[in-house]
Scaffold this motif. Structure first.
Motif: not given
Ligand SMILES: Nc1ncnc2c1ncn2[C@@H]1O[C@H](COP(=O)(O)OP(=O)(O)OP(=O)(O)O)[C@@H](O)[C@H]1O
Ligand SMILES: [Mg+2]
Lengths: 392, 249
Positions: A104-106, A110-112, A145-146
């Protein structure tokens, strides 16, 4: 009048010394109160639990999501192990579980696009659906937010601003946005704010006074059975005094009962002002008077203790149902029209008006109906009243 | 004989067509203890209920202390005290509260009611239990309280409907002693009982009722003499001879 009062006081004294009667008038109301308090005492809003399996144990975004869920007033967070969750879903112990995958965080870093999986049984249940929509609200906030952060950093790229500062500024904007949103929600309640206690308390209050009908009816038959009623006739007490004494005893019983209940509800729910307390007490007194007259009427018609108890209970339950004690009856419906024959409907309405801050002067109809019932029942009961069957 | 305090003329009362009292006439002199005897269902209690203004007679009337039952029931009530066959007490209240309450119903003020209650409790030797709840009393104590209540308000005529049922000889003697003492002070008593030796001992005159009618009325001695040697014959013999041996109800 003095003799009648003595008769009434004697009965009240005995009533206060009889443990069963006392239990009925004190413990039962307290239990009822505890029950309504348990049912209605807390907030009336939705409250649910979000069950989450977090496989992204060290991921900062997973943690961020969990924190946001925790912050929700309407949600409790409960973390589960994957196997446990599968198990519970299989056994239908749970209907919905959220799964935060290990990457999830990874992926987000990476913006995926990352996935939050909802595992549900059937449609997840009504509560599950509500929890899901709250959680997806949190997720879309995170998304926003992202997106904003990504767009801002893209727009500012090459301008030699440290990424940490970009992130910080973005966060501040988002925070301001969430506390001062462009589109806000303003809650407007129609009428006064709904309050379940105020809605149902008057009904419970009047129900217990109504029960005093059965008590009044039973008390006279009880005395008849004990022989003391007949004994009273051989004294200087007249039948009229005896009748009036019994009437007063009924009023006092009902009134004592209400006083206890009202004081309790004042202490627990704080629904009275000193002024509305006194006004409500006056209505309660009038209602107790009507109930006592009806109790006497029942005694005068039904000659055995059992018969009058049953008539009393039947009358109480019918009036209670029609009077809207257990469910709200909307004005203008057929049920409302039928409910107009319920005397405690009038008492309920009056008490409701008073505890909602209404004025005593608007209760003309309610007071007139209660007074009319009192006078009519009293007169008819007096005409039919016989202390001794086949006798006086 | 002294002047009549009570004179009943042709009292009648039916329940659902059955004559419970079928034309009863008798007199009781002032200060006399008059026994009303008879098998179960003879009509004794019904007679007392009529005389104590509880029931309206279908026919007949009585004068009590010069007042007509029909015309002046309120005055009659102020002269009588009733000790009913079945205990009539407020079980949840104390003995004292019971006596005071009925005293007040007899028109006494609070202070008078209390002092009379204490006197009557002492009479029944129940002073120590004055504050005790009736529900906790023994059968004999309840009977004594039942009688003590009848004495509240100083009645001139006392109706005692089987006041000694189911109690021990001590309590019974206490009750006799009380009745005889009060009689000596001028109280008139109508007494019913199924204990013949009891009637023989304390009644000045007795009437034997059967089927709603009085079948004999005289002093116990003269009734016994009528069927034999009064020293050998008991009142029970007279009773059985007059009312037969078959069961009633
Ligand atoms: N309220 C009533 N309703 C119907 N019948 C009654 C009523 N009271 C008395 N009776 C009947 O009247 C008759 C006389 O009853 P009463 O009680 O006067 O007899 P009693 O002489 O007092 O008998 P006991 O010695 O058993 O007390 C009986 O047949 C009784 O069943
Ligand atoms: Mg009897």
């Amino acid at each position: 009048m003095k003799n009648a009062l003595l008769v009434a006081l004697r009965e009240v004294k005995e009533y206060l010394q009889d443990k069963a009667d006392l239990a009925f008038s004190l413990i039962l109301p307290i239990v009822t109160f505890a029950l309504i308090y348990g049912a209605f005492g807390g907030s009336g809003l939705f409250h649910g639990t979000a069950y989450v399996v977090n496989e992204d144990t060290n991921g900062i975004y997973a943690q961020q999501l969990l924190n946001s869920i925790k912050k929700q007033d309407s949600l409790d967070l409960q973390l589960l192990k994957r196997a446990d969750a599968d198990n519970k879903l299989n056994r239908s112990d749970l209907t919905m579980v959220f799964l935060i995958p290990a990457d999830f965080s990874d992926k987000l870093n990476l913006g995926q696009p990352a996935q939050l999986t909802i595992m549900q049984r059937g449609n997840g249940g009504q509560d599950g659906q509500i929890v899901a929509s709250i959680v997806s609200g949190i997720v879309s906030e995170m998304n926003q937010q992202f997106t904003v952060a990504a767009q801002v950093s893209q727009a500012l790229s090459g301008q030699n601003i440290p990424p940490a500062q970009i992130a910080m500024t973005t966060m501040q904007f988002l925070k301001r946005e969430s506390t001062n949103p462009l589109v806000g929600i303003d809650e407007v309640s129609i009428g006064s704010k709904p309050n379940t206690v105020k809605e149902f308390l008057p009904g419970i209050l009047t129900m217990y006074v109504l029960f005093s009908i059965s008590l009044t009816a039973a008390a006279i038959n009880d005395e008849r059975k004990k022989g003391t009623l007949e004994r009273l006739i051989t004294t200087r007490l007249t039948i009229g005094q005896l009748f009036f004494g019994k009437f007063l005893a009924g009023v006092l019983r009902g009134f004592i009962q209400t006083l206890i209940l009202m004081t309790l509800s004042w202490a627990v729910f704080r629904i009275f002002t000193p002024f509305s307390f006194v006004e409500t007490l006056l209505i309660a007194l009038l209602f107790a008077t009507a109930c006592s007259a009806i109790g006497l009427l029942i005694t005068s018609i039904a000659h055995t203790g059992e018969a009058s108890t049953w008539v009393g209970v039947f009358f109480t339950m019918t009036m209670t149902m029609l009077g809207g004690t257990f469910f709200t009856i909307t004005k203008g419906t057929v049920l409302y029209q039928i409910g107009r024959i319920s005397i405690n409907g009038y008492a309920n309405d009056a008490v409701k008006t008073l505890i909602n801050g209404g004025s005593f002067s608007t209760l003309g109809v309610d007071i007139a109906v209660l007074a009319g019932v009192t006078v009519t029942a009293f007169i008819v009961a007096r005409m039919l009243f016989k202390a001794v069957p086949q006798g006086k | 004989m002294a002047e009549n305090f009570l004179a009943a003329q042709d009292l009648q009362k039916s329940f659902n067509g059955n004559k419970a009292v079928a034309g009863v006439s008798f007199t009781i002199g002032k200060g006399e203890i008059f026994g009303l005897l008879g098998p179960n269902g003879a009509g004794k209690t019904t007679t007392i209920r009529i005389l104590s203004t509880v029931l309206d007679a279908d026919a007949g009337d009585a004068t009590i202390g010069g007042f007509s039952l029909r015309k002046n029931p309120a005055e009659v009530r102020s002269l009588i005290g009733v000790c009913p066959q079945d205990l009539a007490l407020y079980e949840e209240l104390s003995a004292l509260d019971n006596l005071i309450f009925f005293g007040r119903m007899e028109g006494l003020d609070g202070k008078e009611a209390r002092s009379q209650a204490m006197v009557n409790l002492a009479l029944m030797e129940l002073t120590e239990r004055a504050k005790g709840k009736i529900a906790k009393f023994s059968g004999g104590m309840k009977r004594r309280i039942n009688l003590a209540i009848a004495l509240m308000g100083n009645p001139k005529l006392l109706f005692l409907d089987e006041p000694t049922v189911g109690i021990d000889p001590q309590s019974r003697n206490k009750i006799f002693e009380t009745i005889l003492n009060l009689r000596d002070k001028g109280l008139t008593v109508l007494y019913t009982t199924h204990y013949m030796e009891e009637a023989d001992r304390i009644c000045d005159r007795v009437a034997i009722m059967d089927g709603g009618k009085i079948v004999a009325m005289d002093t116990p001695l003269r009734l016994r003499s009528q069927i034999g040697d009064p020293d050998k014959v008991t009142l029970e013999d007279v009773f059985l001879k007059l009312t037969g041996r078959s069961l009633r109800d």
